[in-house]
Design a protein around this motif. Structure first.
Motif, PDB file in Angstrom:
ATOM      1  N   ARG A   1       0.715  -1.117  -0.135  1.00  0.00           N
ATOM      2  CA  ARG A   1       0.001   0.120  -0.038  1.00  0.00           C
ATOM      3  C   ARG A   1       0.875   1.471  -0.023  1.00  0.00           C
ATOM      4  NH1 ARG A   1      -3.783   2.309   4.978  1.00  0.00           N
ATOM      5  NH2 ARG A   1      -4.760   4.157   3.706  1.00  0.00           N
ATOM      6  N   ALA A   2       0.458   2.295  -0.877  1.00  0.00           N
ATOM      7  CA  ALA A   2       1.304   3.421  -0.828  1.00  0.00           C
ATOM      8  C   ALA A   2       0.504   4.818  -1.037  1.00  0.00           C
ATOM      9  CB  ALA A   2       2.527   3.536  -2.055  1.00  0.00           C
ATOM     10  N   LEU A   3       0.908   5.788  -0.387  1.00  0.00           N
ATOM     11  CA  LEU A   3      -0.139   7.116  -0.684  1.00  0.00           C
ATOM     12  C   LEU A   3       0.873   7.944  -1.633  1.00  0.00           C
ATOM     13  CD1 LEU A   3      -1.589   7.997   2.690  1.00  0.00           C
ATOM     14  CD2 LEU A   3      -2.583   7.386   0.985  1.00  0.00           C
ATOM     15  N   THR A   4       0.328   8.561  -2.456  1.00  0.00           N
ATOM     16  CA  THR A   4       1.069   9.528  -3.426  1.00  0.00           C
ATOM     17  C   THR A   4       1.726  10.754  -2.651  1.00  0.00           C
ATOM     18  OG1 THR A   4      -0.383   8.823  -5.153  1.00  0.00           O
ATOM     19  CG2 THR A   4       0.990  10.787  -5.570  1.00  0.00           C
TER      20      THR A   4
ATOM     21  N   ASP B   1      -4.330   6.571  -3.046  1.00  0.00           N
ATOM     22  CA  ASP B   1      -4.249   5.489  -1.865  1.00  0.00           C
ATOM     23  C   ASP B   1      -4.199   4.265  -2.385  1.00  0.00           C
ATOM     24  OD1 ASP B   1      -4.198   3.930   0.319  1.00  0.00           O
ATOM     25  OD2 ASP B   1      -5.580   4.931   1.310  1.00  0.00           O
ATOM     26  N   ALA B   2      -3.029   3.754  -3.161  1.00  0.00           N
ATOM     27  CA  ALA B   2      -2.838   2.697  -3.895  1.00  0.00           C
ATOM     28  C   ALA B   2      -2.537   1.395  -3.195  1.00  0.00           C
ATOM     29  CB  ALA B   2      -1.908   2.940  -4.945  1.00  0.00           C
TER      30      ALA B   2
ATOM     31  N   ASN C   1       2.700   8.970   2.555  1.00  0.00           N
ATOM     32  CA  ASN C   1       3.019  10.212   2.369  1.00  0.00           C
ATOM     33  C   ASN C   1       2.015  11.177   2.572  1.00  0.00           C
ATOM     34  OD1 ASN C   1       5.869  10.331   0.605  1.00  0.00           O
ATOM     35  ND2 ASN C   1       4.543   8.527  -0.223  1.00  0.00           N
ATOM     36  N   ASP C   2       2.179  12.009   3.509  1.00  0.00           N
ATOM     37  CA  ASP C   2       1.119  13.063   3.792  1.00  0.00           C
ATOM     38  C   ASP C   2       1.781  14.637   4.079  1.00  0.00           C
ATOM     39  OD1 ASP C   2       2.172  13.065   6.396  1.00  0.00           O
ATOM     40  OD2 ASP C   2       0.424  11.752   7.153  1.00  0.00           O
TER      41      ASP C   2
ATOM     42  N   SER D   1       6.994  11.682   5.215  1.00  0.00           N
ATOM     43  CA  SER D   1       6.932  10.357   4.392  1.00  0.00           C
ATOM     44  C   SER D   1       7.625   9.302   4.985  1.00  0.00           C
ATOM     45  CB  SER D   1       7.324  10.948   2.825  1.00  0.00           C
ATOM     46  OG  SER D   1       6.734  11.661   2.336  1.00  0.00           O
ATOM     47  N   LEU D   2       7.147   8.391   4.998  1.00  0.00           N
ATOM     48  CA  LEU D   2       8.031   7.227   5.844  1.00  0.00           C
ATOM     49  C   LEU D   2       7.297   5.774   5.523  1.00  0.00           C
ATOM     50  CD1 LEU D   2       6.889   6.764   9.684  1.00  0.00           C
ATOM     51  CD2 LEU D   2       5.757   8.295   7.856  1.00  0.00           C
ATOM     52  N   PHE D   3       7.841   4.683   5.525  1.00  0.00           N
ATOM     53  CA  PHE D   3       7.448   3.297   5.381  1.00  0.00           C
ATOM     54  C   PHE D   3       6.988   2.930   6.823  1.00  0.00           C
ATOM     55  CE2 PHE D   3      10.389   3.505   2.054  1.00  0.00           C
ATOM     56  CZ  PHE D   3       9.489   2.665   0.963  1.00  0.00           C
ATOM     57  N   LEU D   4       5.814   2.641   6.860  1.00  0.00           N
ATOM     58  CA  LEU D   4       5.450   2.239   8.319  1.00  0.00           C
ATOM     59  C   LEU D   4       5.395   0.684   8.625  1.00  0.00           C
ATOM     60  CD1 LEU D   4       1.740   4.084   8.691  1.00  0.00           C
ATOM     61  CD2 LEU D   4       4.011   4.790   9.486  1.00  0.00           C
TER      62      LEU D   4
END
Length: 242
Positions: free
Chosen positions: A141-144, A153-154, A223-224, A228-231
């Motif tokens: 899952r990744a946010l642009t 929100d892919a 990413n907000d 931006s970080l990998f949770l």
């Protein structure tokens, strides 16, 4: 079929939209599996010229489409926990629709539609299939990031090519959203012009294909406006020290 550009004109392009991306892996048991990718147009508002997996935004109408089979656990639960409690099934529908529109390949099972077929599903339904999510695996899952002309929100889904219906080398029914559709060996894929997040997803998929133990969680790159970080990555939660 409803044109993709026509659908986009009816939505708020600045809002974060749910989206589904499909990573199709061919010959996954071989020494050098291949993935299906295509190139976005030079004039595309989002990731022009980049080589990407098939995928796109979830449509409101995807909520109304019945699946021939649901995605299995634990992926279903992970989709629901990762902000998809209300849309997890529609995301799976979007994955099948986008794969069909952009490649002409069928993620489905034989069946008849009980209800009226929406315009953008007419060509799919004409093949005699219902969309089927049972072969999908939720893998990323990744946010642009903020500031992009489109934000998504892919959710990334993996499917083995052998689960698809039809000739895997026939893209004649694909739309013009992606050009140069091709099966790219994982050993060569990083020589193509890829988005950053696609490179990260490919690294995760490659590691998973080589591992005998499935990851304990689904990676999430957020990413907000704050950071931006990998949770999560490599199947485990990430600390800030990572």
């Amino acid at each position: 079929m409803t044109q993709i550009g026509e659908r986009e004109s009816q939505v708020d392009k600045t809002a974060i939209r749910n989206a589904a991306t499909v990573i199709v892996v061919r010959d996954g048991d071989s020494d050098d599996p291949r993935v299906l990718m295509g190139q976005r147009g030079a004039k595309a508002a989002f990731m022009p010229n980049k080589f990407v997996f098939p995928g796109g935004a979830m449509d409101a109408g995807d909520r109304e489409i019945a699946l021939g089979g649901d995605i299995a656990e634990p992926c279903r639960g992970r989709l629901q926990a990762d902000g998809g409690a209300d849309v997890w099934r529609a995301l799976c529908v979007a994955a099948a629709r986008e794969l069909w529109e952009e490649t002409g390949l069928i993620l489905g099972q034989r069946g008849t539609w009980d209800d009226a077929v929406p315009d953008d599903w007419q060509s799919f339904a004409a093949t005699g299939h219902l969309p089927d999510a049972s072969a999908l695996t939720f893998v990323f899952r990744a946010l642009t990031p903020p500031g992009r002309p489109r934000r998504f929100d892919a959710r990334f889904f993996l499917v083995e090519a052998e689960a698809l219906v039809g000739d895997l080398d026939d893209f004649s029914r694909a739309s013009d959203e992606l050009s140069h559709l091709q099966w790219i060996p994982l050993s060569q894929v990083r020589s193509f012009d890829l988005p950053f997040i696609t490179e990260v997803v490919l690294a995760e998929v490659t590691a998973n294909l080589r591992s005998e133990t499935p990851p304990e969680s689904t990676p999430f790159f957020r990413n907000d406006d704050e950071e931006s970080l990998f949770l999560r990555l490599h199947g485990r939660p990430m600390s800030r020290a990572d």
